[in-house]
Design an enzyme around this catalytic site. Structure first.
Site, mmCIF file in Angstrom:
data_model
loop_
_atom_site.group_PDB
_atom_site.id
_atom_site.type_symbol
_atom_site.label_atom_id
_atom_site.label_comp_id
_atom_site.label_asym_id
_atom_site.label_seq_id
_atom_site.Cartn_x
_atom_site.Cartn_y
_atom_site.Cartn_z
ATOM 1 N N ASP A 66 -8.810 1.154 1.354
ATOM 2 C CA ASP A 66 -9.608 1.423 0.158
ATOM 3 C C ASP A 66 -11.012 0.835 0.320
ATOM 4 O O ASP A 66 -11.332 0.214 1.338
ATOM 5 C CB ASP A 66 -8.923 0.813 -1.065
ATOM 6 C CG ASP A 66 -7.521 1.363 -1.286
ATOM 7 O OD1 ASP A 66 -7.308 2.564 -1.010
ATOM 8 O OD2 ASP A 66 -6.655 0.586 -1.717
ATOM 9 N N ARG A 111 0.811 -1.213 0.000
ATOM 10 C CA ARG A 111 0.000 0.000 0.000
ATOM 11 C C ARG A 111 0.853 1.276 0.000
ATOM 12 O O ARG A 111 0.286 2.376 0.084
ATOM 13 C CB ARG A 111 -0.919 0.033 1.229
ATOM 14 C CG ARG A 111 -2.154 -0.832 1.109
ATOM 15 C CD ARG A 111 -3.210 -0.407 2.137
ATOM 16 N NE ARG A 111 -3.582 0.995 1.996
ATOM 17 C CZ ARG A 111 -4.359 1.483 1.038
ATOM 18 N NH1 ARG A 111 -4.855 0.676 0.114
ATOM 19 N NH2 ARG A 111 -4.642 2.771 0.993
ATOM 20 N N THR A 136 -20.444 4.927 13.379
ATOM 21 C CA THR A 136 -21.658 5.505 13.948
ATOM 22 C C THR A 136 -22.806 4.530 13.706
ATOM 23 O O THR A 136 -23.026 4.094 12.573
ATOM 24 C CB THR A 136 -21.989 6.866 13.325
ATOM 25 O OG1 THR A 136 -20.847 7.730 13.422
ATOM 26 C CG2 THR A 136 -23.162 7.510 14.037
ATOM 27 N N HIS A 147 -8.538 7.398 3.524
ATOM 28 C CA HIS A 147 -8.229 6.660 2.293
ATOM 29 C C HIS A 147 -6.768 6.214 2.248
ATOM 30 O O HIS A 147 -6.424 5.246 1.556
ATOM 31 C CB HIS A 147 -8.552 7.533 1.079
ATOM 32 C CG HIS A 147 -8.985 6.755 -0.125
ATOM 33 N ND1 HIS A 147 -8.668 5.434 -0.331
ATOM 34 C CD2 HIS A 147 -9.740 7.128 -1.212
ATOM 35 C CE1 HIS A 147 -9.180 5.013 -1.468
ATOM 36 N NE2 HIS A 147 -9.834 6.009 -2.031
#
Length: 235
Positions: free
Chosen positions: A195, A14, A170, A191
């Protein structure tokens, strides 16, 4: 002591994505889904298990399965991964119409977590400060509840929050649709850390866990036993 372990940037798949969404296009995104809790609600009826604690434990369990949702920045700003993260959640004080933000350690065993978290909720339900505990760890992620309203979308706007990589959840009020009981769940993600694929996998695993009430009902008798103290269990 929970450790924050640096990521090997040279071998990290990543790295390019992290740098893009951290430095060039810093952004967060939110996903709101309906989690089917029909069987869970039915299974927990007339048991001592608190559904709110079951929800928090399911989120904490799935978050702790995946490195991307335990990613944070070390003191030098380098991406790293916590060994474990713990849920921080809200407790509403109806007399003041305010909430307290509290935490309880993550435990893989649901009964152990339930006893500790329920004791924390009971202790701080009349708290008059927003953060009544003085031992909130850096490796905690946030879970908020809005049990007074259902919703189909929910987004937080965090000013200058680009260093906050841990997810934010939430939970909304249950609603009935097509004979099923649905729980709105909003997930806010940086982000740079994860992803859409990772977030989709997370919500799918949360659905699978909350859709398997045996995980919780097996612990009903144990969860009913009182905690030794009214504070969070030691890590």
């Amino acid at each position: 002591m929970d450790a924050l372990r640096p990521i090997d940037l040279a071998s990290w798949p990543r790295r390019e994505h992290f740098e893009h969404y951290r430095e060039r296009v810093p952004c967060t995104y939110a996903m709101t889904v309906d989690v089917d809790v029909t069987e869970l609600v039915e299974a927990l009826h007339d048991t001592p298990i608190r559904s709110s604690v079951a929800q928090i434990w399911a989120l904490s369990t799935v978050v702790n399965r995946h490195d991307e949702f335990r990613t944070a920045l070390d003191p030098t700003g380098t991406p790293a991964v916590w060994d474990v993260v713990h849920p921080s959640f809200t407790v509403f004080n109806p007399d003041r119409e305010t909430f307290a933000s509290v935490w309880s350690p993550h435990h893989d065993d649901f009964a152990t977590f339930h006893r500790a978290a329920a004791a924390v909720i009971d202790r701080y339900r009349t708290a008059t400060s927003m953060a009544p505990q003085d031992d909130v760890p850096a490796n905690s992620f946030d879970v908020s509840s809005i049990p007074w309203a259902s919703f189909t979308g929910f987004t937080l706007a965090i000013q200058d929050g680009w260093d906050h990589l841990l997810p934010i959840f939430t939970i909304g009020r249950y609603r009935r649709a097509g004979g099923r009981t649905l729980m709105p769940l909003a997930v806010q993600v940086h982000h740079a850390a994860a992803d859409g694929f990772h977030t989709a996998r997370l919500v799918t695993e949360v659905q699978d866990l909350l859709g398997s009430p045996d995980t919780f009902t097996r612990s009903a008798a144990s969860a009913a036993r009182p905690a030794v103290t009214a504070t969070a269990a030691p890590r």
